[in-house]
Scaffold this motif. Structure first.
Motif, PDB file in Angstrom:
ATOM      1  N   GLU A 128      14.056  31.711  54.915  1.00 24.37           N
ATOM      2  CA  GLU A 128      14.978  32.308  56.071  1.00 24.37           C
ATOM      3  C   GLU A 128      16.389  32.114  55.536  1.00 24.37           C
ATOM      4  O   GLU A 128      17.424  32.762  55.725  1.00 24.37           O
ATOM      5  CB  GLU A 128      14.672  31.781  57.365  1.00 24.37           C
ATOM      6  N   SER A 148      19.585  34.893  54.662  1.00 25.75           N
ATOM      7  CA  SER A 148      20.765  34.423  55.176  1.00 25.75           C
ATOM      8  C   SER A 148      21.943  34.379  54.466  1.00 25.75           C
ATOM      9  O   SER A 148      22.958  34.909  54.756  1.00 25.75           O
ATOM     10  CB  SER A 148      20.776  33.384  56.298  1.00 25.75           C
ATOM     11  N   ASN A 153      24.844  36.948  53.617  1.00 25.68           N
ATOM     12  CA  ASN A 153      26.436  36.542  53.946  1.00 25.68           C
ATOM     13  C   ASN A 153      27.138  36.491  52.860  1.00 25.68           C
ATOM     14  O   ASN A 153      28.295  37.008  52.894  1.00 25.68           O
ATOM     15  CB  ASN A 153      26.233  34.951  54.328  1.00 25.68           C
TER      16      ASN A 153
END
Length: 236
Positions: A83, A87, A91
């Motif tokens: 996860e 992310s 980003n």
């Protein structure tokens, strides 16, 4: 004098295009990132390889150029959750990354959890495809057995990231000719390309890697290698 002749006839521009010019030190300064980007534009390097935090900064420095910004994900250990990696990838892309180099979870690999490794690779690669960003998978071969290297190659041949990469440059060893040859053999016909990184500091080593079939070279010594090329160019 060493024989610096390559099997391929390369112009300076062609040689420069192999390089991901690298600055991944924790204490790198803004002025060092500016120099990294200026040198990359000057020589025509393919990419600047940096951590995610300075992506926006380098994107600004490289505005109007063809040089890509590459973000290193879960670097250098690969020991963040899936996860977190997803992310961090999203980003970095949001902030302007054109390429993603992520580090495999070697604990999962050594535990034999190939389903996890395949899922990790597929999900990060899928995000990159969604945004037309280049995907690279860092093996960190210095910590792997030959069978583990082959396992990663076979998963990559199935998932098809753009590149598989030998090393972070922060482990106990870097790119070797033997590892590049193995990675090339085990992914033959898959379309997956090879990036060699870690310890490539001379023109001789760079040319040997290119002759073996790598498509990218990650190096902190890209400028020195190009200067060495220019000094020996009559021999090439």
């Amino acid at each position: 004098m060493e024989n610096l002749k390559s099997e391929k006839v390369l112009t300076a521009k062609e040689l420069a295009s192999y390089f991901d010019h690298t600055l991944l030190r924790a204490n790198a300064t803004v002025s060092e990132f500016k120099k990294l980007c200026d040198d990359s534009k000057r020589y025509g390097f393919c990419m600047v390889a940096i951590n995610p935090a300075p992506v926006k900064l380098c994107k600004t420095f490289l505005a109007g150029s063809q040089v890509h910004v590459g973000a290193a994900i879960a670097f250098p250990l690969g020991q963040t959750t899936l996860e977190d990696k997803l992310s961090e990838t999203r980003n970095a892309i949001k902030n302007g990354a054109d390429e993603i180099d992520y580090v495999v979870n070697l604990t999962k690999l050594k535990a034999g959890d190939t389903a996890y490794i395949e899922s990790e690779m597929a999900r990060i690669t899928d995000i990159c495809r969604e945004f037309s960003v280049v995907s690279k998978v860092i093996f960190e071969n210095c910590y792997l057995t030959e069978d583990e290297k082959k396992t990663l190659c076979h998963i990559a041949a199935k998932v098809k990231p753009d590149f598989i990469k030998t090393s972070t440059g922060f482990g106990t060893g870097g790119a070797t000719l033997e590892d590049v040859a193995l990675m090339k053999k085990e992914t033959e016909g898959s379309g997956v390309k090879i990036k060699a990184a870690g310890g490539i500091r001379t023109l001789k080593t760079a040319l040997e890697m290119i002759d073996l079939g790598v498509s990218r070279i990650g190096s902190t010594s890209s400028v020195a290698i190009m200067e060495e090329y220019m000094a020996h160019s009559p021999l090439l």
